[in-house]
Write a protein that holds these residues in place. Structure first.
Motif, PDB file in Angstrom:
ATOM      1  N   THR A   1      35.259 -73.837 -62.083  1.00 38.78           N
ATOM      2  CA  THR A   1      34.319 -74.955 -62.112  1.00 38.78           C
ATOM      3  C   THR A   1      34.614 -75.954 -61.008  1.00 38.78           C
ATOM      4  OG1 THR A   1      35.816 -76.032 -63.631  1.00 38.78           O
ATOM      5  CG2 THR A   1      33.974 -74.812 -64.595  1.00 38.78           C
ATOM      6  N   LEU A   2      35.357 -75.500 -60.030  1.00 38.85           N
ATOM      7  CA  LEU A   2      35.834 -76.446 -59.023  1.00 38.85           C
ATOM      8  C   LEU A   2      34.729 -76.978 -58.127  1.00 38.85           C
ATOM      9  CD1 LEU A   2      38.606 -77.466 -58.666  1.00 38.85           C
ATOM     10  CD2 LEU A   2      38.961 -75.821 -56.861  1.00 38.85           C
ATOM     11  N   THR A   3      33.911 -76.094 -57.615  1.00 40.31           N
ATOM     12  CA  THR A   3      32.885 -76.565 -56.681  1.00 40.31           C
ATOM     13  C   THR A   3      31.495 -76.462 -57.291  1.00 40.31           C
ATOM     14  OG1 THR A   3      33.082 -74.403 -55.693  1.00 40.31           O
ATOM     15  CG2 THR A   3      33.930 -76.225 -54.408  1.00 40.31           C
ATOM     16  N   GLN A   4      30.678 -77.437 -56.931  1.00 37.83           N
ATOM     17  CA  GLN A   4      29.291 -77.500 -57.372  1.00 37.83           C
ATOM     18  C   GLN A   4      28.421 -77.273 -56.131  1.00 37.83           C
ATOM     19  OE1 GLN A   4      28.781 -78.078 -60.600  1.00 37.83           O
ATOM     20  NE2 GLN A   4      30.991 -78.252 -60.850  1.00 37.83           N
ATOM     21  N   PRO A   5      27.148 -76.905 -56.342  1.00 39.04           N
ATOM     22  CA  PRO A   5      26.292 -76.689 -55.176  1.00 39.04           C
ATOM     23  C   PRO A   5      26.219 -77.932 -54.288  1.00 39.04           C
ATOM     24  CG  PRO A   5      25.198 -75.950 -57.168  1.00 39.04           C
ATOM     25  CD  PRO A   5      26.478 -76.594 -57.607  1.00 39.04           C
ATOM     26  N   SER A   6      26.405 -79.109 -54.893  1.00 39.58           N
ATOM     27  CA  SER A   6      26.283 -80.357 -54.112  1.00 39.58           C
ATOM     28  C   SER A   6      27.566 -80.690 -53.351  1.00 39.58           C
ATOM     29  CB  SER A   6      25.939 -81.513 -55.055  1.00 39.58           C
ATOM     30  OG  SER A   6      26.919 -81.556 -56.079  1.00 39.58           O
ATOM     31  N   ASP A   7      28.605 -79.895 -53.537  1.00 36.95           N
ATOM     32  CA  ASP A   7      29.864 -80.185 -52.845  1.00 36.95           C
ATOM     33  C   ASP A   7      29.798 -79.818 -51.366  1.00 36.95           C
ATOM     34  OD1 ASP A   7      31.222 -81.208 -54.973  1.00 36.95           O
ATOM     35  OD2 ASP A   7      32.066 -79.299 -55.601  1.00 36.95           O
ATOM     36  N   ILE A   8      30.723 -80.413 -50.643  1.00 41.77           N
ATOM     37  CA  ILE A   8      30.856 -80.087 -49.224  1.00 41.77           C
ATOM     38  C   ILE A   8      32.306 -79.710 -48.998  1.00 41.77           C
ATOM     39  CG2 ILE A   8      30.704 -80.983 -46.866  1.00 41.77           C
ATOM     40  CD1 ILE A   8      28.739 -83.067 -48.741  1.00 41.77           C
ATOM     41  N   LEU A   9      32.490 -78.531 -48.457  1.00 44.66           N
ATOM     42  CA  LEU A   9      33.834 -78.027 -48.211  1.00 44.66           C
ATOM     43  C   LEU A   9      34.131 -78.154 -46.718  1.00 44.66           C
ATOM     44  CD1 LEU A   9      36.200 -76.650 -49.644  1.00 44.66           C
ATOM     45  CD2 LEU A   9      35.065 -74.454 -49.283  1.00 44.66           C
ATOM     46  N   LEU A  10      35.210 -78.884 -46.407  1.00 45.56           N
ATOM     47  CA  LEU A  10      35.611 -79.065 -45.007  1.00 45.56           C
ATOM     48  C   LEU A  10      36.648 -78.001 -44.699  1.00 45.56           C
ATOM     49  CD1 LEU A  10      36.075 -82.962 -45.086  1.00 45.56           C
ATOM     50  CD2 LEU A  10      33.981 -81.657 -44.615  1.00 45.56           C
ATOM     51  N   CYS A  11      36.337 -77.092 -43.805  1.00 47.27           N
ATOM     52  CA  CYS A  11      37.214 -75.946 -43.546  1.00 47.27           C
ATOM     53  C   CYS A  11      37.711 -75.982 -42.110  1.00 47.27           C
ATOM     54  CB  CYS A  11      36.466 -74.639 -43.770  1.00 47.27           C
ATOM     55  SG  CYS A  11      35.777 -74.505 -45.418  1.00 47.27           S
ATOM     56  N   SER A  12      38.952 -75.531 -41.955  1.00 46.61           N
ATOM     57  CA  SER A  12      39.542 -75.571 -40.611  1.00 46.61           C
ATOM     58  C   SER A  12      40.823 -74.770 -40.589  1.00 46.61           C
ATOM     59  CB  SER A  12      39.888 -77.018 -40.246  1.00 46.61           C
ATOM     60  OG  SER A  12      40.797 -77.532 -41.204  1.00 46.61           O
ATOM     61  N   GLY A  13      41.176 -74.307 -39.400  1.00 44.60           N
ATOM     62  CA  GLY A  13      42.528 -73.819 -39.193  1.00 44.60           C
ATOM     63  C   GLY A  13      43.414 -75.032 -38.954  1.00 44.60           C
TER      64      GLY A  13
ATOM     65  N   ASP B   1      33.683 -88.933 -57.783  1.00 44.09           N
ATOM     66  CA  ASP B   1      32.258 -88.724 -57.492  1.00 44.09           C
ATOM     67  C   ASP B   1      32.058 -88.193 -56.084  1.00 44.09           C
ATOM     68  OD1 ASP B   1      31.687 -89.718 -59.913  1.00 44.09           O
ATOM     69  OD2 ASP B   1      31.277 -91.768 -59.212  1.00 44.09           O
ATOM     70  N   LEU B   2      33.104 -88.297 -55.290  1.00 41.84           N
ATOM     71  CA  LEU B   2      32.992 -87.887 -53.894  1.00 41.84           C
ATOM     72  C   LEU B   2      32.928 -86.354 -53.805  1.00 41.84           C
ATOM     73  CD1 LEU B   2      33.128 -89.502 -51.201  1.00 41.84           C
ATOM     74  CD2 LEU B   2      35.506 -88.738 -51.041  1.00 41.84           C
ATOM     75  N   PRO B   3      31.850 -85.828 -53.231  1.00 41.73           N
ATOM     76  CA  PRO B   3      31.693 -84.360 -53.264  1.00 41.73           C
ATOM     77  C   PRO B   3      32.441 -83.632 -52.157  1.00 41.73           C
ATOM     78  CG  PRO B   3      29.788 -85.354 -52.257  1.00 41.73           C
ATOM     79  CD  PRO B   3      30.698 -86.492 -52.598  1.00 41.73           C
ATOM     80  N   LEU B   4      33.597 -84.170 -51.745  1.00 41.90           N
ATOM     81  CA  LEU B   4      34.303 -83.568 -50.609  1.00 41.90           C
ATOM     82  C   LEU B   4      35.586 -82.859 -51.019  1.00 41.90           C
ATOM     83  CD1 LEU B   4      34.024 -86.547 -48.089  1.00 41.90           C
ATOM     84  CD2 LEU B   4      32.825 -84.363 -47.910  1.00 41.90           C
ATOM     85  N   LEU B   5      35.749 -81.641 -50.528  1.00 35.06           N
ATOM     86  CA  LEU B   5      36.995 -80.893 -50.695  1.00 35.06           C
ATOM     87  C   LEU B   5      37.325 -80.281 -49.342  1.00 35.06           C
ATOM     88  CD1 LEU B   5      36.102 -79.041 -54.011  1.00 35.06           C
ATOM     89  CD2 LEU B   5      37.885 -80.772 -53.756  1.00 35.06           C
TER      90      LEU B   5
ATOM     91  N   ILE C   1      33.573 -70.219 -55.311  1.00 37.71           N
ATOM     92  CA  ILE C   1      33.222 -71.226 -54.295  1.00 37.71           C
ATOM     93  C   ILE C   1      32.106 -70.691 -53.409  1.00 37.71           C
ATOM     94  CG2 ILE C   1      34.092 -72.389 -52.214  1.00 37.71           C
ATOM     95  CD1 ILE C   1      36.634 -72.933 -53.667  1.00 37.71           C
ATOM     96  N   ILE C   2      32.237 -69.438 -53.041  1.00 33.51           N
ATOM     97  CA  ILE C   2      31.190 -68.848 -52.197  1.00 33.51           C
ATOM     98  C   ILE C   2      29.874 -68.811 -52.979  1.00 33.51           C
ATOM     99  CG2 ILE C   2      30.485 -66.720 -51.021  1.00 33.51           C
ATOM    100  CD1 ILE C   2      33.477 -66.386 -50.312  1.00 33.51           C
ATOM    101  N   ALA C   3      29.991 -68.447 -54.266  1.00 33.42           N
ATOM    102  CA  ALA C   3      28.777 -68.356 -55.088  1.00 33.42           C
ATOM    103  C   ALA C   3      28.173 -69.724 -55.386  1.00 33.42           C
ATOM    104  CB  ALA C   3      29.099 -67.637 -56.391  1.00 33.42           C
ATOM    105  N   SER C   4      28.994 -70.771 -55.295  1.00 39.24           N
ATOM    106  CA  SER C   4      28.497 -72.103 -55.664  1.00 39.24           C
ATOM    107  C   SER C   4      27.431 -72.606 -54.708  1.00 39.24           C
ATOM    108  CB  SER C   4      29.651 -73.121 -55.668  1.00 39.24           C
ATOM    109  OG  SER C   4      29.983 -73.457 -54.329  1.00 39.24           O
ATOM    110  N   ASN C   5      27.336 -71.969 -53.543  1.00 35.58           N
ATOM    111  CA  ASN C   5      26.338 -72.361 -52.551  1.00 35.58           C
ATOM    112  C   ASN C   5      26.611 -73.716 -51.918  1.00 35.58           C
ATOM    113  OD1 ASN C   5      24.322 -71.072 -51.310  1.00 35.58           O
ATOM    114  ND2 ASN C   5      22.677 -71.944 -52.554  1.00 35.58           N
ATOM    115  N   CYS C   6      27.830 -74.201 -52.060  1.00 36.50           N
ATOM    116  CA  CYS C   6      28.138 -75.507 -51.472  1.00 36.50           C
ATOM    117  C   CYS C   6      28.073 -75.416 -49.950  1.00 36.50           C
ATOM    118  CB  CYS C   6      29.522 -75.981 -51.914  1.00 36.50           C
ATOM    119  SG  CYS C   6      30.859 -74.990 -51.244  1.00 36.50           S
ATOM    120  N   LYS C   7      27.872 -76.577 -49.324  1.00 30.01           N
ATOM    121  CA  LYS C   7      27.817 -76.599 -47.856  1.00 30.01           C
ATOM    122  C   LYS C   7      29.229 -76.521 -47.274  1.00 30.01           C
ATOM    123  CE  LYS C   7      23.528 -78.979 -47.107  1.00 30.01           C
ATOM    124  NZ  LYS C   7      22.872 -80.164 -46.593  1.00 30.01           N
ATOM    125  N   ILE C   8      29.313 -75.989 -46.083  1.00 28.54           N
ATOM    126  CA  ILE C   8      30.620 -75.819 -45.432  1.00 28.54           C
ATOM    127  C   ILE C   8      30.568 -76.394 -44.024  1.00 28.54           C
ATOM    128  CG2 ILE C   8      32.237 -74.096 -44.522  1.00 28.54           C
ATOM    129  CD1 ILE C   8      31.645 -72.362 -46.951  1.00 28.54           C
TER     130      ILE C   8
END
Ligand code: A3P
Length: 268
Positions: free
Chosen positions: A4-16, A69-73, A86-93
């Motif tokens: 239940t970690l990510t919601q579709p409204s979340d934004i995942l910041l990804c990086s090396g 409330d902050l949708p950032l991970l 997370i992939i299925a959650s459809n969150c933005k990346i």
């Protein structure tokens, strides 16, 4: 654990690692919290960006307990290691990447400092060889980029790719693009009132690296690793690699990048 970690409204910041993660976190946090804080009251003035936006892989329990409330991970995980939920959650990346040679130099110093080794005790050549063999914290750097890039080709609407150097050279265009992508575009009035500029200044290397919080204290990366805050702020200079690479090293890495990145249009 991740269900239940990510919601579709979340934004995942990804990086090396060492590609501008701290900066991307600061900018995204400042953009989304600008209704609540301005540049003189932002928590970024007293809190390391990594404590404002946690890494999934290191703080999953904490995130579950205190989801704000902050949708950032954020994550350094390769795309292929992201939990399926997370992939299925459809969150933005949002994916940030950087010139590979500057990443290597930055990574070299970061690891060397963590190990408390001098430049003499840990020569750059060793780090170069390891890097070229793909020995790294989260996959060979080129694979990290390629996996996210491939996913972005399949689901372009979910991804924003940002290049560290572009962000540096034209901060206002790229910060605006980031704000639009994460759903909080700047209005004309805000731009006129200097809100965009204030956020760029607040999150600049100059501002963040000179804060007391960046010069002291340690970040608890996980239960075993405590990293001094200052390690996240070194020079932030494009082309610092020229001070480290021999001609042969440059040739080797350019060849590697040509081979690995061909067809992507990504310039490293
Ligand atoms: P250098 O080692 O080249 O100085 P990460 O945040 O992914 O760990 O990346 C760290 C790199 O980003 C370091 O590069 C660091 O100095 C730089 N950096 C940190 N904060 C920055 C900021 N606000 N703006 C631009 N670069 C920043």
């Amino acid at each position: 654990m991740w269900d239940t970690l990510t919601q579709p409204s979340d934004i995942l910041l990804c990086s090396g690692p060492k590609t501008g993660t701290t900066w991307l976190k600061a900018l995204s946090f400042a953009i989304l919290t600008r209704g609540k804080f301005d540049a003189s009251t932002s928590p970024l003035l007293t809190t390391l960006p990594h404590d404002c936006i946690p890494f999934l892989e290191n703080h999953v329990e904490k995130i579950k307990e205190n989801r704000s409330d902050l949708p950032l991970l954020a994550t350094h995980l390769p795309y292929s290691c992201l939990p399926k939920s997370i992939i299925a959650s459809n969150c933005k990346i949002v994916y940030i990447y950087r010139n590979i040679k500057d990443v290597l130099v930055s990574y070299y110093h970061f690891v060397r400092e963590i190990a408390k080794l001098s430049v003499e005790d840990a020569p750059f050549e060793g780090a170069f060889d390891d890097f070229c063999q793909g020995i790294s914290y989260s996959r060979p750097y080129w694979d990290h980029i390629l996996e996210y890039w491939k996913a972005s080709q399949e689901m372009p609407e979910r991804f924003l790719f940002l290049k560290y150097e572009d962000l540096k050279n034209d901060a206002s265009s790229y910060v605006k693009r980031l704000a639009e992508f994460i759903g909080r575009p700047f209005s004309v009035e805000e731009e006129k009132a200097g809100v965009l500029e204030n956020i760029i200044n607040l999150c600049s290397f100059n501002t963040l690296s000179n804060l007391e919080v960046s010069k002291s204290g340690s970040y608890q990366a996980d239960e075993n690793a405590s990293l001094e805050h200052r390690l996240f702020f070194r020079k932030a200079e494009d082309g610092d690699w020229e001070n480290y690479f021999t001609d042969a090293m440059k040739e080797k890495i350019d060849k590697l990048v040509d081979e690995k990145m061909s067809g992507t249009g990504l310039v490293l």
